[in-house]
Design a protein around this motif. Structure first.
Motif, PDB file in Angstrom:
ATOM      1  N   ASP A 261       0.828  -1.216   0.000  1.00 15.78           N
ATOM      2  CA  ASP A 261       0.000   0.000   0.000  1.00 15.78           C
ATOM      3  C   ASP A 261       0.860   1.264   0.000  1.00 15.78           C
ATOM      4  O   ASP A 261       0.643   2.197   0.772  1.00 15.78           O
TER       5      ASP A 261
ATOM      6  N   ARG B   2      -2.386   3.025   2.363  1.00 19.85           N
ATOM      7  CA  ARG B   2      -3.305   2.715   1.271  1.00 19.85           C
ATOM      8  C   ARG B   2      -4.065   3.970   0.833  1.00 19.85           C
ATOM      9  O   ARG B   2      -4.370   4.147  -0.343  1.00 19.85           O
ATOM     10  N   GLY B   3      -4.345   4.848   1.810  1.00 18.40           N
ATOM     11  CA  GLY B   3      -5.076   6.074   1.490  1.00 18.40           C
ATOM     12  C   GLY B   3      -4.338   6.931   0.479  1.00 18.40           C
ATOM     13  O   GLY B   3      -4.956   7.522  -0.421  1.00 18.40           O
TER      14      GLY B   3
ATOM     15  N   CYS C 126      -2.273   5.835  -1.810  1.00 16.31           N
ATOM     16  CA  CYS C 126      -2.434   5.128  -3.081  1.00 16.31           C
ATOM     17  C   CYS C 126      -3.770   5.472  -3.723  1.00 16.31           C
ATOM     18  O   CYS C 126      -3.842   5.838  -4.904  1.00 16.31           O
ATOM     19  N   GLU C 127      -4.829   5.320  -2.961  1.00 16.47           N
ATOM     20  CA  GLU C 127      -6.172   5.512  -3.504  1.00 16.47           C
ATOM     21  C   GLU C 127      -6.407   6.962  -3.914  1.00 16.47           C
ATOM     22  O   GLU C 127      -7.063   7.238  -4.918  1.00 16.47           O
ATOM     23  N   GLU C 128      -5.856   7.885  -3.147  1.00 15.82           N
ATOM     24  CA  GLU C 128      -5.999   9.308  -3.480  1.00 15.82           C
ATOM     25  C   GLU C 128      -5.357   9.629  -4.827  1.00 15.82           C
ATOM     26  O   GLU C 128      -5.852  10.460  -5.590  1.00 15.82           O
ATOM     27  N   LYS C 129      -4.248   8.943  -5.140  1.00 15.86           N
ATOM     28  CA  LYS C 129      -3.549   9.187  -6.397  1.00 15.86           C
ATOM     29  C   LYS C 129      -4.131   8.371  -7.556  1.00 15.86           C
ATOM     30  O   LYS C 129      -3.670   8.496  -8.690  1.00 15.86           O
ATOM     31  N   GLY C 130      -5.129   7.526  -7.264  1.00 15.46           N
ATOM     32  CA  GLY C 130      -5.779   6.778  -8.340  1.00 15.46           C
ATOM     33  C   GLY C 130      -5.292   5.363  -8.543  1.00 15.46           C
ATOM     34  O   GLY C 130      -5.644   4.721  -9.539  1.00 15.46           O
TER      35      GLY C 130
ATOM     36  N   LEU D  44      -5.219   1.408  -8.236  1.00 18.12           N
ATOM     37  CA  LEU D  44      -6.262   0.398  -8.115  1.00 18.12           C
ATOM     38  C   LEU D  44      -5.626  -0.976  -7.903  1.00 18.12           C
ATOM     39  O   LEU D  44      -4.462  -1.178  -8.256  1.00 18.12           O
TER      40      LEU D  44
ATOM     41  N   MET E 254      -0.791  -2.644  -5.924  1.00 19.86           N
ATOM     42  CA  MET E 254      -1.636  -1.585  -6.463  1.00 19.86           C
ATOM     43  C   MET E 254      -0.981  -1.012  -7.720  1.00 19.86           C
ATOM     44  O   MET E 254       0.243  -1.012  -7.841  1.00 19.86           O
TER      45      MET E 254
ATOM     46  N   LEU F 124      -1.191   2.135 -10.967  1.00 16.43           N
ATOM     47  CA  LEU F 124      -1.695   3.376 -11.539  1.00 16.43           C
ATOM     48  C   LEU F 124      -1.347   3.390 -13.012  1.00 16.43           C
ATOM     49  O   LEU F 124      -0.184   3.203 -13.392  1.00 16.43           O
TER      50      LEU F 124
END
Length: 284
Positions: A111, A116-117, A119-123, A125, A280, A282
């Protein structure tokens, strides 16, 4: 105050070596990294706390750049600052070295090193899921007969031609983040221990497995016409024997969750799967 990022240079060699021996030796001896840039992250006191670089992999329809971010204890409480400092550099590196005829994925384990946050903020998956498979060598080792028609031996790959042929065949079965170049193979062979056990039908390489000092029995592959004949099991048990001979009591490997055949094979040989790892990605 902000962190300071500098590109790697020979003047930083000893400093980087103290933080990450792997990063230092990659950039010093592995030709895959001769064209890349390692970014060195310093804190406000001018102390190196992290180095960041990308490992290039290849899949059928896309290229992969895998994030590596070795740190020391001074980075632990400010990993978000470290990620923020390195993220735009990773993107720029992907843009610079990408194959314009392929899709490009920037991928991260753990992550993005604990967040993980971010990662998810930058897109980012979910991309791939792996298990760390482990087996105790103190448990009985199954007896597996050598399949008729092959010779199985240590494979030193002494010539460049042998190393090229091996890498080309291996990469038919391992792509993406686990892709290996000839440069990477030669770099690993120059390390303290890499023991390759290969199966040959005449002069043709038909299967192989690798062992090294961590207790790994890894990089198993068997060409299609030799599958379901016990060759994969035999190669793995030869790996067990190698590690037992060298005083080890546990072996491990990394297996893709989607490779159900490999999961079943490892389970049949007594492996358990205690650690799940999510990768993850991108699209760049």
């Amino acid at each position: 105050m902000a962190l300071h990022v500098r590109p790697y240079c020979t003047e930083l060699e000893d400093t980087v070596k103290n933080l990450s021996h792997k990063a230092w030796i990659l950039f010093k001896y592995n030709k895959d990294y001769s064209h890349q840039r390692m970014s060195c992250v310093f804190n406000e006191d001018g102390i190196l706390i992290c180095v960041g670089y990308l490992r290039h992999g290849i899949a059928d329809d896309h290229d992969v750049f895998e994030i590596e971010m070795p740190t020391n204890e001074l980075a632990l409480n400010r990993m978000n600052d470290v990620r923020m400092a390195l993220y735009p550099i990773f993107i720029n590196t992907c843009e610079k070295f990408r194959n314009l005829n392929k899709k490009t994925k920037l991928v991260a384990w753990k992550d993005f090193y604990g967040d993980r946050g971010f990662c998810e903020e930058k897109g980012f998956l979910p991309y791939q899921t792996y298990y760390k498979a482990q087996r105790s060598l103190e448990e009985p080792i199954p007896e597996v007969r050598t399949p008729v028609g092959v010779n199985v031996n240590f494979h030193p790959m002494e010539s460049k031609e042998e190393r090229i042929k091996y890498t080309e065949l291996e990469n038919q079965f391992y792509q993406g983040v686990v892709y290996r170049s000839v440069n990477m193979l030669e770099w690993m062979m120059g390390g303290p221990e890499l023991h390759t056990i290969s199966a040959f039908e005449g002069d043709e390489l038909v299967g192989s497995v690798m062992c090294w000092q961590t207790g790994a029995v890894d990089r198993l592959f068997v060409i299609p016409r030799w599958r379901n004949k016990g060759l994969g099991k035999f190669l793995i048990t030869k790996g067990f024997e190698y590690h037992i001979k060298n005083g080890r009591n546990e072996v491990e490997t990394l297996v893709n969750e989607q490779d159900k055949e490999a999961m079943m094979l490892l389970a049949s040989l007594g492996y358990s799967f205690p650690v799940k790892l999510e990768l993850m990605a991108l699209d760049v």
